[in-house]
Structure formats: structure tokens, C-alpha cells
Design a protein around this motif. Structure first.
Motif, PDB file in Angstrom:
ATOM      1  N   TRP A 129      -5.582  -4.914   8.363  1.00 14.73           N
ATOM      2  CA  TRP A 129      -6.630  -3.948   8.738  1.00 14.73           C
ATOM      3  C   TRP A 129      -7.009  -4.094  10.210  1.00 14.73           C
ATOM      4  CZ3 TRP A 129     -11.844  -5.212   9.913  1.00 14.73           C
ATOM      5  CH2 TRP A 129     -12.687  -4.097  10.026  1.00 14.73           C
ATOM      6  N   LEU A 186      -5.898   3.533   2.075  1.00 13.00           N
ATOM      7  CA  LEU A 186      -4.639   3.617   1.310  1.00 13.00           C
ATOM      8  C   LEU A 186      -4.742   2.895  -0.034  1.00 13.00           C
ATOM      9  CD1 LEU A 186      -1.971   2.908   4.105  1.00 13.00           C
ATOM     10  CD2 LEU A 186      -2.876   5.109   3.309  1.00 13.00           C
ATOM     11  N   MET A 198       1.558   4.798   1.699  1.00  5.99           N
ATOM     12  CA  MET A 198       1.246   5.776   2.752  1.00  5.99           C
ATOM     13  C   MET A 198       1.805   7.129   2.328  1.00  5.99           C
ATOM     14  SD  MET A 198       2.441   3.720   6.185  1.00  5.99           S
ATOM     15  CE  MET A 198       4.165   3.565   5.685  1.00  5.99           C
ATOM     16  N   ILE A 218       3.774  -6.400   8.708  1.00  4.39           N
ATOM     17  CA  ILE A 218       3.578  -5.102   8.062  1.00  4.39           C
ATOM     18  C   ILE A 218       4.913  -4.363   8.140  1.00  4.39           C
ATOM     19  CG2 ILE A 218       2.293  -2.929   8.232  1.00  4.39           C
ATOM     20  CD1 ILE A 218       0.141  -4.558   9.820  1.00  4.39           C
ATOM     21  N   ILE A 263      -5.344   1.669   7.360  1.00 10.04           N
ATOM     22  CA  ILE A 263      -4.926   1.287   5.994  1.00 10.04           C
ATOM     23  C   ILE A 263      -6.106   1.312   5.025  1.00 10.04           C
ATOM     24  CG2 ILE A 263      -3.020  -0.186   6.776  1.00 10.04           C
ATOM     25  CD1 ILE A 263      -4.813  -2.604   5.823  1.00 10.04           C
ATOM     26  N   LEU A 301       0.861  -1.177   0.000  1.00 10.05           N
ATOM     27  CA  LEU A 301       0.000   0.000   0.000  1.00 10.05           C
ATOM     28  C   LEU A 301       0.899   1.229   0.000  1.00 10.05           C
ATOM     29  CD1 LEU A 301      -2.435  -1.109   2.870  1.00 10.05           C
ATOM     30  CD2 LEU A 301      -2.618  -1.604   0.422  1.00 10.05           C
ATOM     31  N   LEU A 336       4.021   0.463   2.204  1.00 12.13           N
ATOM     32  CA  LEU A 336       3.721  -0.378   3.353  1.00 12.13           C
ATOM     33  C   LEU A 336       3.582  -1.800   2.822  1.00 12.13           C
ATOM     34  CD1 LEU A 336       3.180  -0.106   6.415  1.00 12.13           C
ATOM     35  CD2 LEU A 336       0.746  -0.036   5.896  1.00 12.13           C
TER      36      LEU A 336
END
Ligand code: GLY
Length: 372
Positions: A286, A295, A232, A250, A292, A230, A258
Motif C-alpha cells: 500500500w 482491490l 486488478m 509486487i 491497491i 489482489l 496482483l
């Protein structure tokens, strides 16, 4: 000494770099592009502490030896290549989201601390001081200050640059068809372009190591991992530490990526991304970091860990003169790069097996078979 290396991941590149620095004439053959296999797919966690499990004493020692080498190794690679490798020292948090998770974490913590690992129990408030965006249901966490991370996608190009600068020859898109063995000695590598002769051959082909012909098959198989990333805002990241939540890890990068991983699947070289795999990763991430949700997903991918029969690497003498193994690193390839590089290089240069890797030789499987 002429050395041929099969496999242009971080292990092969690192060994090639150190051998070229020591004056060897090193040629490295990579079937695809250097660093494009597990070295690209990995998350770069250097988690010798938080991943300590009962029953893996030899691997525990090797993991910790390698972790201790990482700061100097990172500095050397950066100095030799002139490239940053994203080595980050915030440490790792393993979090519990339920009372059951917390009880399990405390139980594992007691074992890990009994092994001398420096870990700290954090209350939910203490954990949220470190990572304010963790879910409100947080039940506790373990902090591992020594479990750092490196950006593996920067590490592989940096090692390739260091290798080339030291005089190593990188031959990409060159599949090894066969290791030629004559009178019990590995003498050459066969590719589509012909025969290449060497004094020493190093097999560092990761999950593909079991596919090379010419010698008894290695017990190495691909263990698939699906992952996603993802994006950020790098100026306001949702996380700073590596975070292990139930079923998922993560990993925040400096540029705001991420990284979320990973499934563990026995699917051969089937690299398909599945709805169930990605759902499990997103759901786990999540539950740990609800922020998140907004994102953007910027990448999904699958990689292949080289798993051995006992999940530990296969290192050093092969039982065939002139053939050295550096493969089977399973979940710990990035962590184990410095110690593998140092010990395999030392073994080749001195002609004597480095004591750090004696417990990881191929002969352990033969001994177990005889004992059974
Ligand atoms: N070391 C992380 C993984 O194998 O997924």
C-alpha cells in the motif's frame, strides 16, 4: 537409461522432460500433485539483476547464466506443451520511498553495476512515467530491464505436459519412503507400493529433500513465505512491471492478479497465515501503490522455499554413485530452473559433472567442515 526422479516441481519436471526427450525411461514420483509445492507458491520473478548481493559470486554467475537461458527455455516449454507460460519482459523496478531508501538503493546500484549488471537509475518522474500509480512520495527507482517474470502456476503444468508428451511417467500421490543404496550405489526407490529400480536417481524434492531416508541427511530446510493476491481490472492494471518496494515485492499478471510477497520465516513446515505477516505485506504494498486499497483480496497462501546452509542450491554428484541432487534453490528456484535442468541433464547423460554446477556440489559443505 532408467531414471527415477523424486519431486514434481518445476526442477524435477524440467529434468524429467529433457531426459525423456533424450531417450531415457523416466519415472517421476511426486508426494502430492505435480507443481503443488514451491512451484505453485512462488512469484515467478527472474530477478538475477536486482537481487545481486555482495559475497555471492558463484550464485551471481549461475543466476545470470540461467536468466540468459530463460527466453529460449520459455519458447521450448511453450512449443513442447502447447501451453502459454505467461513469460513477460517489461522488467523490474526497485523503488525508494524515502531519502534513506534512495541512498541505500544508490549504494547497491553502484555495486551491481560494478558487477556488470545493466541497471538504470530513474528519477521519481521517470519511474512514474513507467508506473503512474506509484506513491507520490517516491524518492527514486532502479530499473532492471533484464529481470523478467514468468507465471509459475502456468509453468509447472506446461512442464508436466511436456514431460508426459516426451514419454515420461508421472506418479502423483507417491511418497518416497527411502532411497535404497547397496554397495555405495543408489539402486531403487521405495514407496508404499514397493521397490522401483533405476540406473540413476535424481533428488529434486525441494523443501522436503531433507526428509528422505536412506542416505546422510541433506542440509535443506523449509523457509516459509506468506503471500497474497489482489484482483486488478486486467484492462486497467495498477502496475505493469514487477515492483520491489521496501519489504515487499509486487508482481502483476496478465489476468489482473496482483501477487504480493513474501515473508521469510524459520517456522519449519508450519503453513499458518498470520495477521502480522499479511499486515506487513499489505502495508508495504500500500505504501508503494496506494491504489491497491480498493482491490479485493482473492487469495492468501504460504509456501516453503528449500533453503540450504549457505542459501545456494545443491546440484549434481552426491558422493553416492547413481544419486544426483537438484535441490536447495531457496529464493531462486524459478530463475534457476533452465540452468539446473540443462546442467543436471548434461551431467546424467554424459556421466561428467557439468562445469556450471561444480561450485554447487554437496562436497562444498564437507570441505568447509574440514577447513573449520
Ligand atoms: N524469490 C522470492 C521469494 O523467495 O520470496
Amino acid at each position: 537409461m532408467r531414471v527415477g526422479i523424486i519431486g514434481g516441481g518445476v526442477i524435477g519436471l524440467g529434468i524429467g522432460w529433457r531426459l525423456a526427450q533424450a531417450g531415457c525411461a523416466v519415472t517421476l514420483f511426486e508426494r502430492d500433485r505435480a507443481g503443488s509445492g514451491a512451484s505453485h507458491a512462488a512469484a515467478g520473478m527472474l530477478a538475477a539483476g536486482i537481487e545481486t548481493e555482495p559475497g555471492e559470486r558463484d550464485l551471481f554467475t549461475l543466476n545470470h547464466q540461467s536468466q540468459a537461458l530463460w527466453p529460449d527455455f520459455a519458447a521450448d516449454v511453450q512449443a513442447a506443451s502447447g501451453l502459454d507460460i505467461g513469460y513477460r519482459t517489461e522488467g523490474t523496478l526497485r523503488i525508494a520511498l524515502t531519502r534513506d531508501d534512495a541512498a541505500k538503493l544508490r549504494h547497491e546500484l553502484a555495486f551491481q553495476q560494478s558487477m556488470g549488471v545493466a541497471l538504470e537509475w530513474l528519477t521519481p518522474a521517470q519511474a512514474r512515467e513507467r508506473e503512474p500509480y506509484l506513491d507520490a512520495k517516491l524518492a527514486g527507482a532502479v530499473f532492471s530491464p533484464a529481470d523478467h517474470q514468468v507465471d509459475n502456476r502456468k509453468l509447472a503444468p506446461a512442464l508436466a505436459a511436456a514431460f508426459s508428451k516426451a514419454g515420461g511417467v508421472l506418479r502423483e500421490g507417491q511418497k518416497i519412503e527411502r532411497i535404497e543404496i547397496e554397495a555405495g550405489r543408489a539402486r531403487a526407490l521405495r514407496t508404499a507400493s514397493g521397490l522401483h529400480e533405476f540406473d540413476v536417481i535424481v533428488l529434486a524434492a525441494g523443501a522436503w529433500s531433507g526428509l528422505i531416508e536412506g542416505f546422510p541427511p541433506l542440509p535443506v530446510r523449509p523457509v516459509k513465505g506468506q503471500m497474497l493476491a489482489l484482483q486488478m481490472n486486467p484492462a486497467a492494471p495498477l502496475a505493469h512491471h514487477v515492483i520491489w518496494a521496501p519489504g515487499v515485492y509486487i508482481v502483476p499478471r496478465a489476468d489482473g492478479r496482483l501477487v504480493i510477497g513474501a515473508t521469510v520465516e524459520e517456522r519449519g513446515f508450519d503453513g499458518a497465515l498470520t495477521a502480522g505477516g499479511l499486515l506487513a505485506l499489505l502495508d508495504g504494498a500500500w505504501r508503494a501503490l496506494p491504489g491497491i486499497e480498493e482491490l479485493p483480496v482473492i487469495e492468501t497462501w504460504a509456501g516453503f522455499r528449500p533453503g540450504s546452509r549457505d542459501d545456494a542450491p545443491i546440484l549434481g554428484a552426491s558422493g553416492i554413485d547413481g544419486l544426483i541432487f537438484a535441490t536447495g534453490h531457496h529464493r531462486n528456484g524459478i530463475l534457476l530452473t533452465p540452468v539446473t535442468v540443462a546442467a543436471v541433464t548434461e551431467t546424467i547423460l554424459s556421466g561428467v559433472s557439468d562445469p556450471r554446477i561444480l561450485a554447487f556440489s554437496m562436497t562444498r559443505f564437507q570441505k568447509r567442515q574440514q577447513a573449520a
